[in-house]
Design a protein around this motif. Structure first.
Motif, PDB file in Angstrom:
ATOM      1  N   PHE A 190       0.835  -1.201   0.000  1.00 17.41           N
ATOM      2  CA  PHE A 190       0.000   0.000   0.000  1.00 17.41           C
ATOM      3  C   PHE A 190       0.868   1.249   0.000  1.00 17.41           C
ATOM      4  N   MET A 191       1.918   1.221   0.837  1.00 20.31           N
ATOM      5  CA  MET A 191       2.815   2.367   0.927  1.00 20.31           C
ATOM      6  C   MET A 191       3.545   2.593  -0.396  1.00 20.31           C
ATOM      7  N   SER A 192       3.920   1.494  -1.057  1.00 18.06           N
ATOM      8  CA  SER A 192       4.645   1.713  -2.320  1.00 18.06           C
ATOM      9  C   SER A 192       3.706   2.291  -3.371  1.00 18.06           C
ATOM     10  N   GLY A 193       2.405   1.983  -3.254  1.00 19.69           N
ATOM     11  CA  GLY A 193       1.433   2.606  -4.154  1.00 19.69           C
ATOM     12  C   GLY A 193       1.417   4.115  -3.963  1.00 19.69           C
ATOM     13  N   LEU A 194       1.485   4.542  -2.696  1.00 20.97           N
ATOM     14  CA  LEU A 194       1.479   5.980  -2.399  1.00 20.97           C
ATOM     15  C   LEU A 194       2.783   6.627  -2.862  1.00 20.97           C
ATOM     16  N   GLU A 195       3.878   5.893  -2.664  1.00 17.96           N
ATOM     17  CA  GLU A 195       5.185   6.426  -3.038  1.00 17.96           C
ATOM     18  C   GLU A 195       5.256   6.701  -4.538  1.00 17.96           C
ATOM     19  N   GLU A 196       4.575   5.850  -5.275  1.00 25.85           N
ATOM     20  CA  GLU A 196       4.556   5.991  -6.728  1.00 25.85           C
ATOM     21  C   GLU A 196       3.968   7.349  -7.121  1.00 25.85           C
ATOM     22  N   ILE A 197       2.910   7.751  -6.432  1.00 25.48           N
ATOM     23  CA  ILE A 197       2.301   9.051  -6.743  1.00 25.48           C
ATOM     24  C   ILE A 197       3.223  10.173  -6.286  1.00 25.48           C
ATOM     25  N   SER A 198       3.836   9.982  -5.112  1.00 25.44           N
ATOM     26  CA  SER A 198       4.669  11.066  -4.595  1.00 25.44           C
ATOM     27  C   SER A 198       5.840  11.342  -5.531  1.00 25.44           C
ATOM     28  N   ALA A 199       6.290  10.299  -6.247  1.00 24.71           N
ATOM     29  CA  ALA A 199       7.393  10.488  -7.192  1.00 24.71           C
ATOM     30  C   ALA A 199       6.996  11.434  -8.320  1.00 24.71           C
ATOM     31  N   SER A 200       5.697  11.563  -8.549  1.00 20.60           N
ATOM     32  CA  SER A 200       5.249  12.405  -9.660  1.00 20.60           C
ATOM     33  C   SER A 200       5.025  13.856  -9.237  1.00 20.60           C
TER      34      SER A 200
END
Lengths: 349, 344
Positions: A190-200
């Motif tokens: 779940f956290m890596s899903g959020l991290e993916e957005i934060s990278a953008s």
């Protein structure tokens, strides 16, 4: 043991693949791999029963656990969700939030000065304690430990990884390994899903954040917040926000002046016990020129979600993300519960 | 000691004190030039608003946060040391302090009750804790004095000090009992008892300032009587001073000063003990000078301690009570023992 490694390896692979592209969609695509190892594994998921607790003390966990005492709300919550609510015979007073999910006659104890005699009288198979109880290295449960009761200490975790390890530890102690793996890996995914957005999030749109656990007043003159080396700081990191006190270490009490000087873009109020805290901050004298107050970016967040270090911090992170970067995270549909159930299904086959 | 020498010392002390106050206002997490600082202050006093070129943020920090805090520290330090100086004279006891008669334990008990019961009276909004602390502090003192007058018709110093100590311990006992029963609040109570000037604003100063002025004026009027009373009650009586009445009135005024300080900032020790002794060493025993100088020295010392408490570990704050004790205790010991050695 080999099979367990296979499961863990697969999951680790899953996570690394997931961080590369979209975590949630890939989980389902990768499910085949899981299934191949999952099917009949559950009976064998006997990750060795721990011989040391999370604080490094030697413990001897009984083979069969029928009576559990949990002295921290985060642990109580995990145990209930493991389906062990009916085995809990005692809790700390803060865990009373979950009283309706526990046996009617559950005993309650003070977290800081527990009645060791009364706890021993319940003859528990295991007692989970937390870092909140130990003061200056002395455990208030020492006499209980000396009496031979299995006391498993879980110090306050300082990272998301630590939270995952704590869940795995609890699972291993009470024989709920499949669930524990599902919860901890679910959280990681779940956290890596959020991290993916934060990278953008573009560099120039990164926001600075101050999380306050109280409203400063003459009675509570300092502001309780945190710096690096705390799982809450990691939560901010994951969603791509910058903690204004990120250069400091650990849990902090900072002065009003320093908080104003830090001039955060967003203020999150982590205090359910104080209704209307966000409005109170907006009305504070001397704060009118702080960016967050000027732009009305002061939000009240759920203390229950983020202050109990277990898998629910995933939901808390999403809540924070939606407050800080509503633009980027409003479309995020991932659900911790779904991922968790998904992973569990894959393990159970 | 010549008059001229004393005048010079007073002038130097006043300048030093002003310098410390400016330092306390200026130092902190952000730096400001003296020009900007005076710009902000004069802008507010004359009502013209902040001069151009100064960020509004600087204005909030200095005018709303730091200045009231520094001035509050100064007033509280002054109030505590003046009342300490008076108590030492009235009770003829160099170890007597503002807290001898139980103001602090009474106030702490009051605060504990408010924190535990979470009482709030809308009328007192935000002032509930100081108000209750103040009332309980005064009640304790009045109780101690009435007990003393019942037991000893002459209200001798030993009786007053003993009763004060006993009552303090007793009230402290009740408070410890309460804080054990309701341990949820013990941290908050502990923080309150350690004392802090953080988050104190102009509204607090505006209450403290007039109280300080009035109490100080009354004490100054009795300064002559206090001089006489330091020779002992009997001598004072022989010289036409109503020792009992003067003592009771002055003690109540002192307690008022201490009570209101404690109520706003918590229990801060040592300044009430140390400042008057230092002043007596510098200026001699005459209370006409000891009282105002105690105010100045105590105030400056407290402003300095607050400065240390908020800057040394910034952004963390050390409770100011800990700072005054850490600096005050060794310093006080030095002054006390140095004078002893000289005498020997």
């Amino acid at each position: 043991m080999k099979k367990i490694f296979a499961v863990i390896l697969t999951l680790a692979m899953l996570v690394s693949v997931a961080t590369g592209c979209s975590a949630i969609t890939d989980l389902t695509q990768q499910s085949g791999v899981l299934e191949s190892v999952g099917k009949d594994v559950i009976g064998d998921i006997d990750i060795e029963i721990p011989t040391k607790d999370r604080a490094g003390n030697d413990i001897k966990v009984p083979d069969k656990i029928d009576k559990i005492i949990s002295m921290a709300p985060s642990t109580t919550q995990v145990l209930i969700e493991f389906g062990l609510g009916d085995k809990i015979v005692g809790i700390d007073t803060n865990s009373a939030t979950y009283i309706d999910k526990l046996p009617a006659n559950v005993a309650q104890f003070d977290m800081m000065s527990p009645d060791n005699e009364a706890i021993a009288a319940l003859s528990p198979d295991i007692v989970f304690t937390s870092g909140m109880s130990s003061v200056g290295g002395t455990s208030p449960f020492q006499s209980l430990i000396d009496s031979g009761v299995c006391v498993a200490d879980i110090p306050s975790p300082s990272s998301i990884e630590g939270i995952c390890d704590d869940i795995l530890f609890i699972g291993a102690c009470v024989g709920k390994n499949a669930e524990a793996i599902a919860y901890s890996k679910g959280l990681t995914l779940f956290m890596s899903g959020l991290e993916e957005i934060s990278a953008s999030i573009p560099e120039d749109q990164v926001k600075t954040v101050l999380v306050m656990m109280n409203v400063p007043s003459a009675e509570y003159p300092t502001i309780y917040t945190f710096g690096k080396g705390t799982y809450m700081n990691e939560m901010l990191d994951i969603i791509g926000a910058k903690n204004v006190f990120g250069d400091q270490e650990g849990w902090l009490a900072v002065s009003v002046e320093d908080a104003i000087v830090a001039d955060p873009d967003v203020i999150l109020m982590d205090c359910d016990w104080l209704p209307g805290a966000a409005d109170q901050v907006k009305a504070l004298e001397g704060w009118e020129n702080v960016k967050a107050v000027k732009n009305g970016e002061v939000y009240q967040i759920s203390e229950d979600l983020c202050s109990r270090p277990n898998h629910h911090v995933g939901e808390a992170t999403l809540e924070w993300a939606k407050c800080i970067y509503s633009k980027f995270y409003s479309d995020f549909t991932g659900s911790l519960d779904d991922i968790k159930t998904d992973v569990l299904e894959k393990i159970l086959g | 000691m010549t008059k001229k020498g004393t005048g010079l010392k007073i002038a130097i002390s006043a300048i030093l004190c002003f310098f410390i106050l400016i330092l306390a206002i200026r130092q902190g997490s952000v730096y400001i030039s003296l020009k900007d600082l005076f710009g902000i202050i004069s802008g507010h006093i004359t009502g013209k608003g902040t001069p151009e070129g100064i960020e509004p943020m600087m204005d909030s920090i200095f005018w709303t946060i730091r200045m009231p805090r520094a001035i509050m520290a100064f007033l509280v330090g002054g109030a505590l040391s003046v009342s300490g100086a008076c108590m030492q004279a009235l009770l003829q006891n160099p170890l007597a302090s503002s807290y001898t008669l139980g103001v602090s334990s009474g106030a702490s008990l009051g605060a504990a009750i408010v924190l535990i019961l979470e009482i709030s009276i809308p009328l007192l909004a935000g002032f509930m804790l100081p108000f209750t602390g103040f009332v309980f502090g005064l009640i304790t003192v009045v109780l101690a004095l009435s007990l003393a007058s019942v037991i000893d018709r002459n209200v001798s110093n030993t009786t007053v000090v003993l009763i004060g100590m006993i009552l303090s311990l007793f009230v402290n006992g009740i408070m410890n009992f309460l804080s054990t029963l309701y341990s949820d609040h013990s941290k908050q109570l502990y923080l309150w008892m350690m004392g802090s000037f953080s988050a104190r604003g102009w509204k607090h100063c505006l209450i403290l300032f007039p109280v300080c002025v009035v109490c100080f004026a009354i004490l100054m009027l009795t300064s002559r009587k206090m001089d006489i009373m330091s020779f002992g009650d009997l001598q004072a009586q022989a010289m036409g001073v109503d020792a009992k009445k003067t003592k009771l009135v002055a003690i109540v005024i002192c307690s008022l000063l201490t009570g209101i300080s404690v109520a706003f900032t918590g229990v801060i020790g040592f300044v009430d003990l140390a400042a008057p002794h230092v002043v007596r060493k510098l200026f001699g025993p005459s209370h006409r000078i000891v009282l105002p100088m105690s105010f100045i020295y105590g105030g400056a010392f407290m402003a300095l301690c607050d400065l240390i408490s908020r800057t040394v570990l910034s952004p963390r704050e050390i409770p100011v009570g800990a700072v005054t004790a850490l600096i005050g205790a060794p310093f006080f010991a030095y002054v006390f023992f140095a004078s002893r050695r000289k005498r020997a």
